[in-house]
Design a protein around this motif. Structure first.
Motif, PDB file in Angstrom:
ATOM      1  N   ILE A 149     -61.779  61.535  50.979  1.00 20.97           N
ATOM      2  CA  ILE A 149     -62.857  60.665  50.495  1.00 20.97           C
ATOM      3  C   ILE A 149     -62.421  59.981  49.195  1.00 20.97           C
ATOM      4  O   ILE A 149     -62.644  58.784  49.000  1.00 20.97           O
ATOM      5  CB  ILE A 149     -64.155  61.487  50.276  1.00 20.97           C
ATOM      6  CG1 ILE A 149     -64.688  61.943  51.624  1.00 20.97           C
ATOM      7  CG2 ILE A 149     -65.205  60.678  49.523  1.00 20.97           C
ATOM      8  CD1 ILE A 149     -65.662  63.104  51.556  1.00 20.97           C
ATOM      9  N   MET A 159     -59.610  59.079  48.424  1.00 22.24           N
ATOM     10  CA  MET A 159     -58.644  58.013  48.709  1.00 22.24           C
ATOM     11  C   MET A 159     -59.338  56.810  49.342  1.00 22.24           C
ATOM     12  O   MET A 159     -58.684  55.862  49.765  1.00 22.24           O
ATOM     13  CB  MET A 159     -57.560  58.536  49.666  1.00 22.24           C
ATOM     14  CG  MET A 159     -56.699  59.625  49.047  1.00 22.24           C
ATOM     15  SD  MET A 159     -55.858  60.592  50.315  1.00 22.24           S
ATOM     16  CE  MET A 159     -54.452  59.542  50.641  1.00 22.24           C
ATOM     17  N   GLY A 160     -60.674  56.880  49.429  1.00 21.08           N
ATOM     18  CA  GLY A 160     -61.506  55.897  50.128  1.00 21.08           C
ATOM     19  C   GLY A 160     -61.257  54.439  49.874  1.00 21.08           C
ATOM     20  O   GLY A 160     -60.368  53.834  50.452  1.00 21.08           O
ATOM     21  N   HIS A 161     -62.022  53.815  49.008  1.00 21.14           N
ATOM     22  CA  HIS A 161     -61.839  52.373  48.789  1.00 21.14           C
ATOM     23  C   HIS A 161     -61.440  52.111  47.355  1.00 21.14           C
ATOM     24  O   HIS A 161     -61.597  52.943  46.477  1.00 21.14           O
ATOM     25  CB  HIS A 161     -63.093  51.605  49.181  1.00 21.14           C
ATOM     26  CG  HIS A 161     -64.302  51.962  48.394  1.00 21.14           C
ATOM     27  ND1 HIS A 161     -64.645  51.317  47.254  1.00 21.14           N
ATOM     28  CD2 HIS A 161     -65.223  52.930  48.571  1.00 21.14           C
ATOM     29  CE1 HIS A 161     -65.746  51.864  46.771  1.00 21.14           C
ATOM     30  NE2 HIS A 161     -66.117  52.844  47.553  1.00 21.14           N
ATOM     31  N   HIS A 162     -60.900  50.948  47.174  1.00 25.42           N
ATOM     32  CA  HIS A 162     -60.263  50.691  45.883  1.00 25.42           C
ATOM     33  C   HIS A 162     -60.728  49.371  45.310  1.00 25.42           C
ATOM     34  O   HIS A 162     -61.054  48.463  46.040  1.00 25.42           O
ATOM     35  CB  HIS A 162     -58.742  50.553  46.054  1.00 25.42           C
ATOM     36  CG  HIS A 162     -58.210  51.271  47.235  1.00 25.42           C
ATOM     37  ND1 HIS A 162     -57.800  52.567  47.166  1.00 25.42           N
ATOM     38  CD2 HIS A 162     -58.039  50.897  48.523  1.00 25.42           C
ATOM     39  CE1 HIS A 162     -57.377  52.952  48.360  1.00 25.42           C
ATOM     40  NE2 HIS A 162     -57.523  51.969  49.200  1.00 25.42           N
ATOM     41  N   PRO A 163     -60.625  49.265  43.960  1.00 25.05           N
ATOM     42  CA  PRO A 163     -60.739  47.943  43.374  1.00 25.05           C
ATOM     43  C   PRO A 163     -59.600  47.092  43.948  1.00 25.05           C
ATOM     44  O   PRO A 163     -58.548  47.635  44.295  1.00 25.05           O
ATOM     45  CB  PRO A 163     -60.530  48.190  41.884  1.00 25.05           C
ATOM     46  CG  PRO A 163     -60.676  49.654  41.689  1.00 25.05           C
ATOM     47  CD  PRO A 163     -60.374  50.315  42.990  1.00 25.05           C
ATOM     48  N   LYS A 164     -59.841  45.827  44.055  1.00 26.28           N
ATOM     49  CA  LYS A 164     -58.850  44.958  44.695  1.00 26.28           C
ATOM     50  C   LYS A 164     -57.587  44.860  43.859  1.00 26.28           C
ATOM     51  O   LYS A 164     -57.629  44.658  42.665  1.00 26.28           O
ATOM     52  CB  LYS A 164     -59.468  43.581  44.864  1.00 26.28           C
ATOM     53  CG  LYS A 164     -58.684  42.677  45.758  1.00 26.28           C
ATOM     54  CD  LYS A 164     -59.538  41.471  46.053  1.00 26.28           C
ATOM     55  CE  LYS A 164     -58.738  40.412  46.755  1.00 26.28           C
ATOM     56  NZ  LYS A 164     -59.582  39.242  46.983  1.00 26.28           N
ATOM     57  N   ARG A 165     -56.439  45.067  44.524  1.00 23.19           N
ATOM     58  CA  ARG A 165     -55.170  44.827  43.841  1.00 23.19           C
ATOM     59  C   ARG A 165     -54.585  43.576  44.453  1.00 23.19           C
ATOM     60  O   ARG A 165     -54.465  43.492  45.676  1.00 23.19           O
ATOM     61  CB  ARG A 165     -54.197  45.970  44.115  1.00 23.19           C
ATOM     62  CG  ARG A 165     -54.614  47.277  43.482  1.00 23.19           C
ATOM     63  CD  ARG A 165     -53.921  48.401  44.185  1.00 23.19           C
ATOM     64  NE  ARG A 165     -54.254  48.357  45.624  1.00 23.19           N
ATOM     65  CZ  ARG A 165     -54.214  49.415  46.406  1.00 23.19           C
ATOM     66  NH1 ARG A 165     -53.850  50.569  45.931  1.00 23.19           N
ATOM     67  NH2 ARG A 165     -54.507  49.326  47.686  1.00 23.19           N
TER      68      ARG A 165
END
Ligand SMILES: Cc1cc2nc3c(=O)[nH]c(=O)nc-3n(C[C@H](O)[C@H](O)[C@H](O)COP(=O)(O)OP(=O)(O)OC[C@H]3O[C@@H](n4cnc5c(N)ncnc54)[C@H](O)[C@@H]3O)c2cc1C
Lengths: 484, 60
Positions: free
Chosen positions: B51, B53-59
């Protein structure tokens, strides 16, 4: 001036998005949810309704009081058409909705928006197969009502078995392009467990019928797990689970027609076969909700926003290409559409292609599971889209969050029998959901984070998740701390 | 758990002669409470890692 965000759908993706939008946006901004049914359904627990272990009201609760308390404007209606450029001289983007509430049934309205999230989930496409569906010859567990109906039929069959009549149960996929194999898997093992519990297992023949090339494909092209000194494909574990329970299986099949008590199917090898049944729970293929789109002059631009499947086109690479050229990068990351203020979340977005190897019968029938669209990614996407919109309202030029299914993992618990002491469930983690063969050349996934295990602990986790997710959906204290 | 023998569909492909089946020990541990308490914790940790590792700020 405040912005207005309209969310279409109040399932896992839409409800998550609306809840976080409300939490993150100041009161000067409006959050509106448009959804045809007032109840929230924790769909994963429908499986237990379908075998008579839960009542529908234990997996449903009414949303309007929750929205009222949270300050979310709720319209009991279904979206019909999107006007991204406004209508005529009015340049304000809007969505046409049609009320489904008894008081306003059939009334139409246009709801203006600054940002729109389409989270309308799947349309259960029972019509794709003649004779499929709860109004026809099979049962389903896709909604709480369907599941309650399945449970009633199961009770009838159990009575017959108690009187000495053998019964044939068929569970699986009602079409060659179905997804959601996980749900059918859960239903068949729970059914088997329940029949044992009710003392009639010896009187039942249970068969799984699937479009998967091998058991354990689950629309994800299968997965590999490290176990006992080997890297083992999911086929081995799934077959083992079925064999252990005396469940027979037929794979590589496209159900073409269902008559009362008989299912007709075509196999990848080109054979036309049939199987008799007394009770069949066959899932339908999914389509997108029937939404249209129009430009300012009233010209139909549905094809610009939606794929032929009815799912919404987002920032994926939809170029048609052969399996060998499929890449993780084809999968969408921000879920923004051609219109920068429209997003899709959950099942509503159009995937670029399947994950499983595409296959056709000699007659050209497509027998390929559609890509998996489970709850966890749906919720994660809903939350990521909500955050991007909040940041855009606060001045960001473009979406700030990504949630690609090729970059995220999933944790999934598949119930294999519900009892606090003798039950079991398969707990699975997979990373990433969509395999990335550039990053992980051998298996497409990171085996350090791809894991599976069957046991009672999994059942406890499933129970815990049922209560935690219902608590979260009810927006009760500390709801936002519960992960997706 | 024992497979219900009378449900074997004789005359059809007998898949399960060629499949891997769990041993009695494996089956025992699946519902052995002390072991399952430990597994409950271990599996939860694994899931929380996924979980996270779920979503990220945009790189970009
Ligand atoms: C039986 C079953 C068991 C499952 N078990 C699991 C599991 O164990 N774990 C897991 O992760 N996933 C599971 N899934 C998958 C999971 O339920 C879905 O991934 C998830 O519900 C998708 O969320 P969604 O918000 O995209 O769609 P949905 O939850 O289907 O929500 C769609 C929403 O849109 C609304 N809507 C429809 N049309 C319109 C319209 N025209 N206008 C406005 N609103 C509209 C609907 O009323 C609904 O509120 C299961 C699915 C099934 C069927």
């Amino acid at each position: 001036m405040g912005a207005r965000v309209v969310v279409l759908g109040s399932g896992i993706a839409g409800h998550t998005a609306a809840s976080f939008l409300r939490k993150w946006l100041g009161k000067e901004h409006e959050v509106i949810v448009v959804s045809p049914k007032t109840d929230y359904n924790w769909i994963p627990s429908n499986i237990w309704v379908g075998v008579g272990l839960l009542r529908p009201d234990q997996v449903l609760f009414p949303l309007p009081p929750v929205y009222k308390r949270a300050g979310i404007d709720y319209r009991q209606a279904k979206a019909v058409a999107i006007h991204p450029e406004g209508t005529g001289d009015d340049h304000q983007a809007c969505v046409a909705i049609e009320y489904t509430s008894p008081e306003k049934l059939g009334q139409q309205e246009r709801v203006a928006y600054d940002y729109l999230i389409n989270a309308t989930g799947p349309k259960l496409n029972f019509d794709a197969t003649p004779g499929l569906g709860p109004d026809k010859n099979t049962v389903s567990v896709c909604t709480a009502d369907h599941a309650a109906h399945a449970s009633q039929l199961l009770d009838e069959k159990v009575e017959r078995m108690r009187k000495g009549e053998r019964q044939k149960f068929l569970v699986g996929m009602g079409h060659g392009t179905c997804t959601c194999q996980g749900a059918a898997f859960e239903y068949i093992v729970n059914l088997e467990f329940e029949l044992r519990h009710r003392g009639v297992r010896e009187m039942a023949d249970i068969t799984y019928l699937s479009n998967e090339y091998e058991l354990g494909d689950f629309g994800m092209g299968g997965l590999h797990l490290r176990q006992g000194g080997y890297v083992t494909p999911s086929k081995i574990f799934t077959e083992s689970l079925f064999a252990e329970r005396g469940i027979d299986w037929v794979t590589r099949s496209h159900v073409s027609k269902i008559e009362p008590g008989r299912v007709f199917f075509e196999t990848l090898a080109g054979e036309e076969k049939e199987l008799p049944f007394d009770m069949a729970m066959l899932l339908p293929p999914f389509r997108g909700a029937a939404l249209s789109a129009f430009d300012r002059n009233g010209a139909d631009i549905t094809a610009r926003l939606f794929a032929p499947s009815g799912f919404m086109k987002v920032d994926a690479d939809y170029t048609a290409k052969p399996y060998e050229e499929w890449r993780a990068a084809d999968w969408p990351r921000t879920y923004q559409t051609a219109f920068t203020n429209i997003f899709a979340a959950g099942i509503a977005f159009a995937p670029p292609h399947p994950v499983s190897v595409p296959r056709q019968s000699p007659k050209g029938t497509n027998i390929t599971p559609a890509p998996p669209r489970t709850g966890m990614p749906s919720a994660i996407i809903g939350k990521a889209v909500a955050r991007s919109i909040v940041d855009m309202i606060h001045g960001a030029k473009e979406p700030t969050q990504t949630a690609s299914m090729a970059e995220m993992g999933a944790a999934c618990v598949a119930s294999a029998g519900a009892n606090p002491f003798t039950g079991t469930a398969a707990s699975i983690t997979v990373f990433p959901i969509v395999p990335d063969f550039e990053k992980y050349p051998e298996y497409g996934r990171d085996l350090n984070h791809t894991f599976g295990e069957i046991g009672l602990a999994g059942h406890w986790i499933k129970i815990l998740l049922h209560h935690l997710f219902l608590h979260k959906a009810r927006m009760r204290p500390l709801w936002s701390l519960i992960p997706e | 758990m024992t497979s219900p023998k009378s449900t074997r569909p004789m005359g059809r492909d007998e898949h399960w002669l060629t499949v891997t089946k769990p041993t009695a020990t494996t089956r025992f541990f699946r519902t052995f409470l002390p072991w399952q308490f430990i597994r409950f914790i271990v599996i939860n940790v694994k899931m929380v890692r996924i979980i996270a590792m779920g979503h990220h700020p945009k790189r970009s």
